[in-house]
Design an enzyme around this catalytic site. Structure first.
Site, PDB file in Angstrom:
ATOM      1  N   ASP A  89       0.793  -1.353   0.035  1.00  0.00           N
ATOM      2  CA  ASP A  89       0.029  -0.125  -0.164  1.00  0.00           C
ATOM      3  C   ASP A  89       0.974   1.094   0.021  1.00  0.00           C
ATOM      4  OD1 ASP A  89      -1.879   1.847   0.373  1.00  0.00           O
ATOM      5  OD2 ASP A  89      -2.300   1.344   2.709  1.00  0.00           O
ATOM      6  N   ASP A 115      -1.791   5.877  -5.086  1.00  0.00           N
ATOM      7  CA  ASP A 115      -2.225   4.821  -4.101  1.00  0.00           C
ATOM      8  C   ASP A 115      -2.736   3.384  -4.612  1.00  0.00           C
ATOM      9  OD1 ASP A 115      -2.926   3.623  -1.776  1.00  0.00           O
ATOM     10  OD2 ASP A 115      -4.650   5.021  -1.306  1.00  0.00           O
TER      11      ASP A 115
END
Ligand SMILES: *[C@@H]1O[C@H](CO)[C@@H](O)[C@H](O)[C@H]1NC(C)=O
Ligand SMILES: *[C@@H]1O[C@H](CO)[C@@H](O)[C@H](O)[C@H]1NC(C)=O
Ligand SMILES: *[C@@H]1O[C@H](CO)[C@@H](O)[C@H](O)[C@H]1NC(C)=O
Ligand SMILES: *[C@@H]1O[C@H](CO)[C@@H](O)[C@H](O)[C@H]1NC(C)=O
Ligand SMILES: *[C@@H]1O[C@H](CO)[C@@H](O)[C@H](O)[C@H]1NC(C)=O
Ligand SMILES: *[C@@H]1O[C@H](CO)[C@@H](O)[C@H](O)[C@H]1NC(C)=O
Length: 402
Positions: free
Chosen positions: A85, A269
């Site tokens: 992430d 992201d």
């Protein structure tokens, strides 16, 4: 001339002897500063310890919602599937006491690792979808892409909420260090410990193939990029605020209409599935596509019977380069047996950076089309057209006929 031949000869000997198990470290570590041909030094020095990039195969989990890959913690190594992430900075995995509440099936047993060191500081992280994990910090060797990072601070989650249906055992944050914590994220330690040649990592994601789960269709490269997964050129944007991988965009537009034309900020992201933006701008964007908002699903629906050619392109302009997302790349098709629903991949949310500026989140629907590169040395994000840019989902023959 003679001198050059002699040096080349010595060099060849050195290369050959390097292949033997007993390499002479004395030779390799010789003092270069007074060498006549200084440039011979670096290649010889590197023979002692060849540092190369590493990689992790990523698998699609849950309908292409996100990608997971294997990491190892402890000695001997215990394995975990984590979501990589770039939108957070902590590494955590499930502890035995979390049972199924933290997702996944693997748990970290500190009592089975000889390199475990207790830290004990409490840990708590909340994600944008409302889920959270809580536990405590530990210190152990964490191995990612074949690179064993020693003394890494990470958390074992002893309780969690909203995580129970995930196949992953934890999350590995790849954003910048949090100012408050003083904790060094794994990738920064990997570089500090000299395990990788360059302070960069790159993500390749192949678009989800309908009904084929857990195919190896993504790749994280640490310490380099995979040049076979994108088409040059790479466009770089400087990181404007170290926290997320945040940069400025020139604009966001639908056909030729700008929905954001100044003060457009975005983060790359990998931990977000959709493309998310400030509500007023995303509402305008979806309206231009013909999206109808249905509050119960917090989603914009489009008519699947409309002609495909009636849907416009959506363009993100970054460092004056256009990144185009076409209709079949942003329309999500759900359903079966001639009962289909179509939605867009654009969602509104009032997300802000630490300076309270509204941000766009370029999630997987963007990153699947553009290979992304994260550079902690030059503090910049790079994008290049992915080799799977043109791969399109299979469209049932009954759709987009109108
Ligand atoms: C290299 O040798 C020179 C001259 O003897 C010396 O001044 C210098 O400190 C040495 N450098 C290293 C890194 O050993
Ligand atoms: C190791 O830890 C687990 C989970 O906390 C526990 O169930 C187990 O009994 C421990 N094993 C030993 C040998 O202490
Ligand atoms: C982890 O433990 C090792 C060995 O005790 C220590 O050298 C290192 O500083 C610790 N790392 C952190 C982040 O606390
Ligand atoms: C997990 O799945 C169950 C069964 O489908 C569902 O009831 C529950 O709401 C899900 N939990 C989350 C956090 O989505
Ligand atoms: C949309 O973008 C694609 C890919 O860049 C391009 O081939 C196509 O011509 C564009 N369509 C329109 C209507 O501009
Ligand atoms: C679709 O049709 C097949 C074959 O008729 C049937 O087995 C299946 O249950 C149907 N699926 C749905 C979601 O209705």
């Amino acid at each position: 001339m003679k001198l050059i031949i002699l040096i080349v000869f010595i060099f060849i000997i050195a290369v050959q002897s390097a292949e033997l198990p007993s390499i002479s470290t004395k030779r390799v570590q010789r003092n270069c500063s007074f060498s006549v041909r200084q440039h011979r030094c670096p290649p010889l020095a590197r023979l002692a310890k060849v540092v190369t990039a590493g990689s992790v195969q990523l698998l699609n989990e849950l309908s292409g919602t996100f990608w997971i890959g294997l990491i190892y913690i402890g000695t001997p190594p215990q394995k975990f599937y984590v979501d990589f992430d770039t939108g957070s900075s902590d590494l955590w995995v499930s502890a035995p006491s979390c049972g199924k509440a933290c997702g996944g099936t693997n748990h970290y047993y500190s009592n089975k690792s000889t390199t475990y060191r207790p830290v004990g500081v409490p840990f708590e992280i909340h994600y944008g979808d409302g889920s959270y994990a809580k536990g405590k910090f530990d210190n152990d060797t964490c191995t990612v892409g074949g690179k064993a990072v020693k003394g890494q601070l990470f958390a074992e989650a002893t309780s969690g909420s909203g995580l129970e249906n995930y196949t992953r055992d934890g999350l590995l944050g790849l954003a910048y260090p949090l100012e408050s914590s003083g904790e060094t994220p794994l990738f920064f330690n990997m570089y500090k410990q000299g395990l990788i040649p360059q302070p960069i990592f790159g993500f390749y994601f192949h678009p989800y193939r309908h009904h084929i789960k857990f195919t190896q269709n993504g790749k994280l490269t640490v310490g380099g990029v995979d040049t076979t997964k994108y088409i040059a050129p790479i466009t770089y944007a400087p990181v404007i605020l170290k926290g997320y991988w945040e940069f400025s965009m020139n604009s966001v537009s639908v056909s030729n209409t700008k929905v954001c034309s100044s003060g457009c900020y975005a983060i790359a992201d990998t931990g977000t599935t959709l493309i998310v933006g400030p509500p007023s701008q995303v509402n305008k964007l979806n309206a231009l596509i013909g999206g109808i908002y249905i509050a119960a699903y917090d989603t914009f629906f489009v008519d699947c019977s409309r002609k495909l050619s009636s849907f416009p392109n959506v363009t993100f302009t970054i460092s004056n380069q256009r990144f185009v997302i076409t209709p079949l790349q942003y329309i999500r098709i759900f359903g079966d047996n001639n009962t289909y629903l179509c939605t867009t991949a654009f969602q509104g949310a009032d997300d802000r950076d630490s300076s309270k500026r509204p941000i766009w989140i370029l999630g997987d629907y963007f990153l699947v089309r553009f290979y992304s590169i994260y550079d902690i040395g030059k503090n910049r994000v790079g994008f290049a057209k992915s080799v799977s840019y043109s791969f399109l989902q299979t469209v049932p023959s009954s759709l987009f006929k109108g």
